[in-house]
Scaffold this motif. Sequence first.
Motif, PDB file in Angstrom:
ATOM      1  N   LYS A 178      31.946  43.514  31.574  1.00 19.21           N
ATOM      2  CA  LYS A 178      31.732  42.078  31.358  1.00 19.21           C
ATOM      3  C   LYS A 178      31.743  41.286  32.658  1.00 19.21           C
ATOM      4  O   LYS A 178      30.929  40.374  32.833  1.00 19.21           O
ATOM      5  N   HIS A 179      32.662  41.589  33.565  1.00 21.70           N
ATOM      6  CA  HIS A 179      32.829  40.769  34.760  1.00 21.70           C
ATOM      7  C   HIS A 179      32.285  41.432  36.023  1.00 21.70           C
ATOM      8  O   HIS A 179      32.719  41.116  37.128  1.00 21.70           O
ATOM      9  N   ASP A 180      31.334  42.343  35.864  1.00 23.66           N
ATOM     10  CA  ASP A 180      30.647  42.957  37.002  1.00 23.66           C
ATOM     11  C   ASP A 180      29.506  42.033  37.416  1.00 23.66           C
ATOM     12  O   ASP A 180      28.437  42.023  36.787  1.00 23.66           O
ATOM     13  N   HIS A 181      29.717  41.253  38.470  1.00 25.37           N
ATOM     14  CA  HIS A 181      28.788  40.169  38.794  1.00 25.37           C
ATOM     15  C   HIS A 181      27.701  40.543  39.795  1.00 25.37           C
ATOM     16  O   HIS A 181      26.592  40.001  39.729  1.00 25.37           O
ATOM     17  N   VAL A 182      28.009  41.428  40.742  1.00 20.55           N
ATOM     18  CA  VAL A 182      27.035  41.765  41.787  1.00 20.55           C
ATOM     19  C   VAL A 182      27.057  43.269  42.041  1.00 20.55           C
ATOM     20  O   VAL A 182      28.131  43.860  42.190  1.00 20.55           O
ATOM     21  N   ASP A 183      25.881  43.878  42.101  1.00 17.80           N
ATOM     22  CA  ASP A 183      25.721  45.283  42.481  1.00 17.80           C
ATOM     23  C   ASP A 183      24.872  45.365  43.736  1.00 17.80           C
ATOM     24  O   ASP A 183      23.809  44.716  43.821  1.00 17.80           O
ATOM     25  N   SER A 202      24.169  55.603  45.054  1.00 21.26           N
ATOM     26  CA  SER A 202      25.485  54.992  44.877  1.00 21.26           C
ATOM     27  C   SER A 202      25.341  53.481  44.736  1.00 21.26           C
ATOM     28  O   SER A 202      24.279  52.903  44.989  1.00 21.26           O
ATOM     29  N   CYS A 203      26.442  52.844  44.338  1.00 19.53           N
ATOM     30  CA  CYS A 203      26.421  51.402  44.083  1.00 19.53           C
ATOM     31  C   CYS A 203      27.763  50.799  44.476  1.00 19.53           C
ATOM     32  O   CYS A 203      28.814  51.328  44.122  1.00 19.53           O
ATOM     33  N   LEU A 204      27.717  49.703  45.217  1.00 19.75           N
ATOM     34  CA  LEU A 204      28.914  48.924  45.522  1.00 19.75           C
ATOM     35  C   LEU A 204      28.951  47.772  44.525  1.00 19.75           C
ATOM     36  O   LEU A 204      28.060  46.925  44.512  1.00 19.75           O
ATOM     37  N   ARG A 205      29.978  47.752  43.680  1.00 18.89           N
ATOM     38  CA  ARG A 205      30.023  46.800  42.568  1.00 18.89           C
ATOM     39  C   ARG A 205      31.155  45.785  42.753  1.00 18.89           C
ATOM     40  O   ARG A 205      32.301  46.155  42.993  1.00 18.89           O
ATOM     41  N   TYR A 206      30.791  44.507  42.637  1.00 21.46           N
ATOM     42  CA  TYR A 206      31.770  43.420  42.735  1.00 21.46           C
ATOM     43  C   TYR A 206      32.157  42.964  41.331  1.00 21.46           C
ATOM     44  O   TYR A 206      31.300  42.544  40.547  1.00 21.46           O
ATOM     45  N   HIS A 207      33.445  43.041  41.037  1.00 17.83           N
ATOM     46  CA  HIS A 207      33.992  42.713  39.707  1.00 17.83           C
ATOM     47  C   HIS A 207      34.999  41.584  39.895  1.00 17.83           C
ATOM     48  O   HIS A 207      35.860  41.653  40.775  1.00 17.83           O
ATOM     49  N   ASP A 208      34.904  40.529  39.075  1.00 17.54           N
ATOM     50  CA  ASP A 208      35.805  39.382  39.274  1.00 17.54           C
ATOM     51  C   ASP A 208      35.953  38.583  37.973  1.00 17.54           C
ATOM     52  O   ASP A 208      35.158  37.689  37.679  1.00 17.54           O
ATOM     53  N   PRO A 209      37.002  38.872  37.190  1.00 14.14           N
ATOM     54  CA  PRO A 209      37.185  38.160  35.917  1.00 14.14           C
ATOM     55  C   PRO A 209      37.316  36.648  36.067  1.00 14.14           C
ATOM     56  O   PRO A 209      36.811  35.894  35.239  1.00 14.14           O
ATOM     57  N   ARG A 210      38.017  36.198  37.110  1.00 13.42           N
ATOM     58  CA  ARG A 210      38.247  34.750  37.250  1.00 13.42           C
ATOM     59  C   ARG A 210      37.168  34.044  38.054  1.00 13.42           C
ATOM     60  O   ARG A 210      37.154  32.820  38.131  1.00 13.42           O
ATOM     61  N   ARG A 211      36.305  34.797  38.697  1.00 12.35           N
ATOM     62  CA  ARG A 211      35.176  34.257  39.459  1.00 12.35           C
ATOM     63  C   ARG A 211      35.615  33.253  40.528  1.00 12.35           C
ATOM     64  O   ARG A 211      34.956  32.246  40.762  1.00 12.35           O
ATOM     65  N   PHE A 212      36.747  33.556  41.188  1.00 13.14           N
ATOM     66  CA  PHE A 212      37.209  32.674  42.255  1.00 13.14           C
ATOM     67  C   PHE A 212      36.956  33.293  43.627  1.00 13.14           C
ATOM     68  O   PHE A 212      37.360  32.760  44.649  1.00 13.14           O
ATOM     69  N   GLY A 213      36.280  34.436  43.648  1.00  7.83           N
ATOM     70  CA  GLY A 213      35.923  35.068  44.907  1.00  7.83           C
ATOM     71  C   GLY A 213      34.593  34.544  45.419  1.00  7.83           C
ATOM     72  O   GLY A 213      34.071  33.525  44.949  1.00  7.83           O
ATOM     73  N   ALA A 214      34.023  35.257  46.395  1.00  9.12           N
ATOM     74  CA  ALA A 214      32.781  34.784  47.006  1.00  9.12           C
ATOM     75  C   ALA A 214      31.978  35.950  47.547  1.00  9.12           C
ATOM     76  O   ALA A 214      32.534  36.936  48.033  1.00  9.12           O
ATOM     77  N   ARG A 254      34.196  48.255  44.141  1.00  6.81           N
ATOM     78  CA  ARG A 254      34.347  49.678  43.872  1.00  6.81           C
ATOM     79  C   ARG A 254      33.030  50.391  44.065  1.00  6.81           C
ATOM     80  O   ARG A 254      31.965  49.829  43.807  1.00  6.81           O
ATOM     81  N   MET A 255      33.122  51.628  44.516  1.00  2.00           N
ATOM     82  CA  MET A 255      31.948  52.485  44.580  1.00  2.00           C
ATOM     83  C   MET A 255      31.764  53.159  43.221  1.00  2.00           C
ATOM     84  O   MET A 255      32.702  53.767  42.688  1.00  2.00           O
ATOM     85  N   VAL A 256      30.577  53.012  42.659  1.00  2.00           N
ATOM     86  CA  VAL A 256      30.250  53.658  41.385  1.00  2.00           C
ATOM     87  C   VAL A 256      28.855  54.262  41.511  1.00  2.00           C
ATOM     88  O   VAL A 256      28.114  53.967  42.452  1.00  2.00           O
ATOM     89  N   SER A 257      28.476  55.091  40.577  1.00  2.00           N
ATOM     90  CA  SER A 257      27.101  55.592  40.549  1.00  2.00           C
ATOM     91  C   SER A 257      26.196  54.485  40.019  1.00  2.00           C
ATOM     92  O   SER A 257      26.652  53.579  39.303  1.00  2.00           O
ATOM     93  N   ASN A 258      24.918  54.559  40.357  1.00  2.85           N
ATOM     94  CA  ASN A 258      24.025  53.459  39.966  1.00  2.85           C
ATOM     95  C   ASN A 258      23.717  53.418  38.472  1.00  2.85           C
ATOM     96  O   ASN A 258      23.079  52.483  37.990  1.00  2.85           O
ATOM     97  N   ASN A 259      24.195  54.438  37.730  1.00  2.00           N
ATOM     98  CA  ASN A 259      24.033  54.396  36.273  1.00  2.00           C
ATOM     99  C   ASN A 259      25.347  54.159  35.544  1.00  2.00           C
ATOM    100  O   ASN A 259      25.443  54.338  34.333  1.00  2.00           O
ATOM    101  N   GLU A 260      26.368  53.736  36.288  1.00  3.24           N
ATOM    102  CA  GLU A 260      27.665  53.406  35.689  1.00  3.24           C
ATOM    103  C   GLU A 260      27.493  52.230  34.729  1.00  3.24           C
ATOM    104  O   GLU A 260      26.893  51.203  35.081  1.00  3.24           O
ATOM    105  N   PRO A 261      28.009  52.319  33.491  1.00  2.35           N
ATOM    106  CA  PRO A 261      27.896  51.200  32.549  1.00  2.35           C
ATOM    107  C   PRO A 261      28.488  49.913  33.122  1.00  2.35           C
ATOM    108  O   PRO A 261      29.535  49.931  33.770  1.00  2.35           O
TER     109      PRO A 261
END
Length: 271
Positions: free
Chosen positions: A90-95, A102-114, A80-87
């Motif tokens: 828990k599962h936001d692993h990579v920015d 702006s910020c491209l944020r990778y979110h993955d609760p199960r951590r089965f992505g790459a 998702r695209m978020v602002s760089n000060n977006e809170p």
Amino acid sequence: MPELPEVETTRRGIMPHIVGQTVDSVVVRNPKLRWPVPDNLPELLAGKVIESVSRRAKYLVIKVADGHLLIHLGMSGSLRMVSNNEPVKKHDHVDILFSNGSCLRYHDPRRFGAVLWSEAPVYEHKLIKQLGPEPLSDDFSGSLLYRLSRNKSQAVKTFIMDSHVVVGVGNIYASEALFKAGIRPEKPAGKISKARYERLADCIKTTLAKAIKQGGTTLRDFVGGDGKPGYFKQQLAVYGRAGKPCIRCQSPVTEIRLGNRSTFYCKKCQR
């Protein structure tokens, strides 16, 4: 699990916001995904300009001058695209933070992505080079399905879900396309005629194209690049409708298990 339409929806959602932008920094909060995030990813991307965002199967490919970032959403991932000060959740692993704020944020609760890096041509990557054709390309056809299916006893549904045959025909869309084509999902792949495969290939293409146009399928974990859910679920003909009347003949939709996956079809309309 995000399937091809969900990944394509994500690509289209993030592409206008990051192509031409310069990476300011990269934050890796948890590198333990399906495969470890490269330790030096921040150094590899910092200062680089995003040249393009493409897709191969369910892999997103973000190109910079000297390499590619390969991202797979796994079973529960989202970008998702978020602002760089977006809170941070828990599962936001990579920015990936850009110089425009702006910020491209990778979110993955199960951590089965790459989130992987490759300097080699992307189509030579070990995870990609053995994949079948894209279903919406001219390389995919009923003739191809007919040729590859000869002497195969496996169910046609698992056959078209094989990424070495064609990529991106996941569980939901396989059930939907087979319903449109009037083919029972458990029918042996090698017993289906060329004419019926031509019909099935067309149904796969139209089903996926429609899902992409409508933003993917609303699954519990999926949101598009703008954070909104997809809307294709409203149009599903058989998937998830066990016991409900078929939209064509009013007979109850049947649910079975094929390849350890839930499979839905109409006994009267599909043969």
